[in-house]
Design a protein around this motif. Structure first.
Motif, PDB file in Angstrom:
ATOM      1  N   GLU A 176       0.829  -1.209   0.000  1.00 39.01           N
ATOM      2  CA  GLU A 176       0.000   0.000   0.000  1.00 39.01           C
ATOM      3  C   GLU A 176       0.860   1.254   0.000  1.00 39.01           C
ATOM      4  O   GLU A 176       0.543   2.232  -0.690  1.00 39.01           O
ATOM      5  N   THR A 212       2.296   1.808  -3.554  1.00 40.94           N
ATOM      6  CA  THR A 212       1.265   2.312  -4.468  1.00 40.94           C
ATOM      7  C   THR A 212       0.930   3.771  -4.180  1.00 40.94           C
ATOM      8  O   THR A 212       0.820   4.596  -5.099  1.00 40.94           O
ATOM      9  N   PHE A 213       0.793   4.093  -2.912  1.00 45.17           N
ATOM     10  CA  PHE A 213       0.449   5.459  -2.495  1.00 45.17           C
ATOM     11  C   PHE A 213       1.561   6.444  -2.845  1.00 45.17           C
ATOM     12  O   PHE A 213       1.306   7.506  -3.431  1.00 45.17           O
ATOM     13  N   ASP A 265     -10.280   2.271   4.012  1.00 44.66           N
ATOM     14  CA  ASP A 265      -9.734   2.380   2.658  1.00 44.66           C
ATOM     15  C   ASP A 265      -9.184   3.759   2.322  1.00 44.66           C
ATOM     16  O   ASP A 265      -8.708   3.986   1.217  1.00 44.66           O
ATOM     17  N   LYS A 306      -8.058   7.597  -1.432  1.00 48.20           N
ATOM     18  CA  LYS A 306      -8.561   6.284  -1.037  1.00 48.20           C
ATOM     19  C   LYS A 306      -8.096   5.205  -2.007  1.00 48.20           C
ATOM     20  O   LYS A 306      -7.776   5.474  -3.168  1.00 48.20           O
ATOM     21  N   PHE A 307      -8.078   3.986  -1.511  1.00 49.05           N
ATOM     22  CA  PHE A 307      -7.793   2.825  -2.333  1.00 49.05           C
ATOM     23  C   PHE A 307      -9.100   2.294  -2.908  1.00 49.05           C
ATOM     24  O   PHE A 307     -10.099   2.172  -2.205  1.00 49.05           O
ATOM     25  N   LYS A 325      -7.393  -2.063  -5.634  1.00 44.38           N
ATOM     26  CA  LYS A 325      -6.146  -1.731  -4.938  1.00 44.38           C
ATOM     27  C   LYS A 325      -5.352  -0.611  -5.599  1.00 44.38           C
ATOM     28  O   LYS A 325      -4.151  -0.459  -5.348  1.00 44.38           O
ATOM     29  N   LYS A 326      -5.998   0.180  -6.431  1.00 46.38           N
ATOM     30  CA  LYS A 326      -5.356   1.367  -6.986  1.00 46.38           C
ATOM     31  C   LYS A 326      -5.640   2.550  -6.062  1.00 46.38           C
ATOM     32  O   LYS A 326      -6.667   2.579  -5.394  1.00 46.38           O
ATOM     33  N   PHE A 327      -4.731   3.523  -6.054  1.00 46.74           N
ATOM     34  CA  PHE A 327      -4.926   4.677  -5.173  1.00 46.74           C
ATOM     35  C   PHE A 327      -5.374   5.889  -5.976  1.00 46.74           C
ATOM     36  O   PHE A 327      -4.830   6.184  -7.049  1.00 46.74           O
TER      37      PHE A 327
END
Length: 228
Positions: free
Chosen positions: A52, A55-56, A86, A116-117, A121-123
């Motif tokens: 996470e 990705t963030f 999320d 948010k995700f 699972k994409k941000f």
């Protein structure tokens, strides 16, 4: 009879030995991300997993690059990112510690929501992160007064409304939009490089809209912590 007892004792000994081996090997492996943060299951929020965080930060870096370090390395007090329902929140460690005493179902939000995700699972960055994006933005676009209202209604930025653009902005680079008076309006993605923009016609789109402060009026419910 004695032989049966010996066999029973041997079987018990083998079971006990197998249990010890299983305990040893299970403790020798590092816990997974899910196991590592399972202790936060009943708490208000939890730290981001490694996946996470990657990705963030990749999404955030498109707008502020290495300036991400200024969000975590502050002189006033320690700040951190936490995941809750999320959503990724940015808050002081002092505030996060106090929020741990609030039941998860009753905690609406904490600090500043960066986005948010999604279910995949994409941000997705949200307009609530604009203050920090504008403060550390590497690439900027200034919109002429005639184009401000159009942008604040969710439209892309046209060449005719382009006031200025940061030199060496590349195509598809994350940018923050401002008024000519340096008031942040939102953020998006450059459709062309700085050099290419000079050759475009007035009706051409120079930057794609992603978020703007007009959303506080147009889409208020979606910005609350209770929305899905």
């Amino acid at each position: 009879l004695i032989l049966l007892r010996l066999l029973l004792l041997l079987r018990l000994f083998l079971l006990f030995f197998a249990f010890l081996l299983l305990t040893f090997y299970s403790s020798s492996y590092p816990p997974s991300s899910a196991e590592r943060y399972s202790q936060y299951g009943r708490r208000s929020m939890r730290p981001l997993t490694e996946e996470e965080t990657t990705t963030f930060f990749e999404k955030l870096a498109k707008y502020i690059g290495r300036n991400i370090r200024f969000l975590l390395d502050r002189k006033d007090e320690n700040y951190c990112f936490r995941l809750h329902k999320d959503r990724v929140y940015y808050a002081s460690e002092r505030l996060v510690k106090a929020a741990q005493n609030v039941p998860k179902k009753e905690l609406a939000a904490i600090g500043t929501c960066f986005g948010k995700f999604t279910k995949t699972k994409k941000f997705r960055l949200e307009i609530t992160a604009l203050d920090y994006l504008a403060r550390f933005a590497l690439y900027k676009i200034w919109i002429k007064p005639a184009g401000e209202m159009s942008y604040l209604y969710g439209n892309h930025v046209l060449k005719a409304h382009l006031g200025r653009i940061t030199e060496n902005t590349s195509k598809h680079q994350g940018v923050v939009f401002y008024t000519m008076g340096d008031v942040p309006l939102g953020f998006g993605v450059a459709a062309y490089s700085t050099k290419e923009c000079r050759k475009l016609e007035g009706t051409a789109i120079v930057a794609f809209h992603q978020a703007d402060i007009g959303q506080y009026l147009r889409n208020e419910d979606a910005l609350t912590a209770y929305s899905s």
